[in-house]
Design an enzyme around this catalytic site. Sequence first.
Site, short mmCIF file in Angstrom:
data_model
loop_
_atom_site.label_atom_id
_atom_site.label_comp_id
_atom_site.label_asym_id
_atom_site.label_seq_id
_atom_site.Cartn_x
_atom_site.Cartn_y
_atom_site.Cartn_z
N HIS A 38 0.85 4.68 45.92
CA HIS A 38 1.60 3.64 46.63
C HIS A 38 1.20 2.24 46.18
CE1 HIS A 38 -1.65 2.64 49.59
NE2 HIS A 38 -1.97 3.91 49.48
N ASP B 22 1.57 -0.67 47.99
CA ASP B 22 1.15 -1.65 49.01
C ASP B 22 -0.34 -1.55 49.34
OD1 ASP B 22 1.71 0.87 50.28
OD2 ASP B 22 1.62 -0.14 52.22
N ASP C 144 -7.19 1.13 46.76
CA ASP C 144 -6.24 1.90 47.58
C ASP C 144 -4.91 1.14 47.55
OD1 ASP C 144 -4.86 3.32 49.48
OD2 ASP C 144 -6.16 2.77 51.15
N GLU D 96 3.18 2.58 52.39
CA GLU D 96 2.38 3.74 52.81
C GLU D 96 1.43 3.36 53.94
OE1 GLU D 96 -1.01 6.62 52.86
OE2 GLU D 96 -1.04 4.45 52.57
N GLU D 97 0.83 2.19 53.81
CA GLU D 97 -0.22 1.77 54.76
C GLU D 97 0.33 1.56 56.17
OE1 GLU D 97 -3.22 1.98 54.17
OE2 GLU D 97 -3.55 1.70 52.02
N ASP E 79 -4.62 9.18 45.89
CA ASP E 79 -4.83 8.21 46.97
C ASP E 79 -6.10 8.55 47.74
OD1 ASP E 79 -4.26 6.05 48.55
OD2 ASP E 79 -2.75 7.06 49.77
N HIS F 106 -9.87 -0.56 52.39
CA HIS F 106 -9.33 -1.46 53.43
C HIS F 106 -10.24 -2.63 53.80
CE1 HIS F 106 -6.25 1.69 55.08
NE2 HIS F 106 -6.32 1.69 53.76
ZN LIG Z 1 -3.78 4.68 50.21
#
Ligand SMILES: [Zn+2]
Length: 405
Positions: free
Chosen positions: A77, A79, A140, A174-175, A197, A379
């Site tokens: 992904h 984002d 990520d 996705e997030e 991921d 994150h």
């Molecule tokens: Zn991810």
Amino acid sequence: MSLLERFVRYVKIDTQSDADSSSVPSTQKQFDLLNLLKQELIDLGVKEIRLDPTGNLYATIPANSKTSSPSIGLMAHVDTASEMSGKNVKPNIVKNYDGKIISLNAQDQTFLDPKVFPSLKKHKGKTLVTTDGRTLLGADDKAGIAIIMSFIDHLKAHPEILHGPIQIGFTSDEEIGRGVVHFDPKLFKADFAYTLDGGAIEEINYENFNASSAVVTVQGKAIHPGSAKDQMINSQTIAAAFHLALPKDLRPETTDGYQGFIHLTQSSGGVEKTELRYIIRHHDINELKKQEKIMVDLTTSMNQNLKQKLIHIDIKSSYLNMAPEIKKKPEGLNRALKAYQTLGLNVKAVPIRGGTDGANLTYKGVPTPNLATGGENYHGKYEFLVVEDAELMVKVLAEIVRIKV
Ligand SMILES: [Zn+2]
């Protein structure tokens, strides 16, 4: 272009998604990376490419062998998470890591300390990419994208690797849990797929939480506090009692591994009305139902004690554990496990305490376990990528798609 060069290029592009936006994709800036990837795929000689206005990029690398082989999908992904800014990411490359404390930002006193993050010790001698302590890194899932793009490059350089059709899928949002809402399995054309991921190299995931959410609304009765005696009902007091009556051993901060939880994510309100938002999680669907029942039963019993129906609960299912479906169609999982084995790598299946795009895609008919990227501490500002581990994943993918003759 090396994997590291690709990765640095991708993380410098701000692609943060936005849960408060109802547009598709949630932020237009995700196209900054999607358009770049489209051009890079063209430059790599990929012919069949489709970038949808919904923020999904599909590409096909045709089979180079007549031997029949399944169509294998690879996904990542574009984002990044909302917990921390992904703007002005300044990746810091640490070559030949000495195993000691890495200063991310001396001014802010931000350090990557092996005492706090013990896995760092395993990466001594390797190349790490870290943040400057002020943003997240975006490994990520830009590490996943860099691995897939490097893998396509690798196939081009090694025509002797015979493979069936390979389907690429780069998704957005996705997030914020909308990763495969507009993703079309028919355009993707994969028999099974992998999301790239995951985290540390030695892990593979094919079990995730079953997930639901609950909104608990408490109705109060607001009256001037001066004349409130025997009249006022403060909904906040009832809401607090509700929350504290839930089992303490079912909280995220008290659970781990295969244990589920009931998590209060948000509370808001005043005297008249209070709303509690919960997420409910468990790997076992029956246990999840039991946890939902705890909340429903508590609502009923508290309403009985209050002699009025002041508490209302609304529970919705969010996503399901992919494991039962993967066990029914294990070809992708088995192929990945075999690839690790062939390369002499140890891999262990780790249950995800969350969900993935792959879980939703699995229920759309494409079994999709999750593979590692070599990134850690997602994150936040302590996020980092182990470059050699990401490079190793390119070899794992080559082994997965290879037709053995
Ligand atoms: Zn991810």
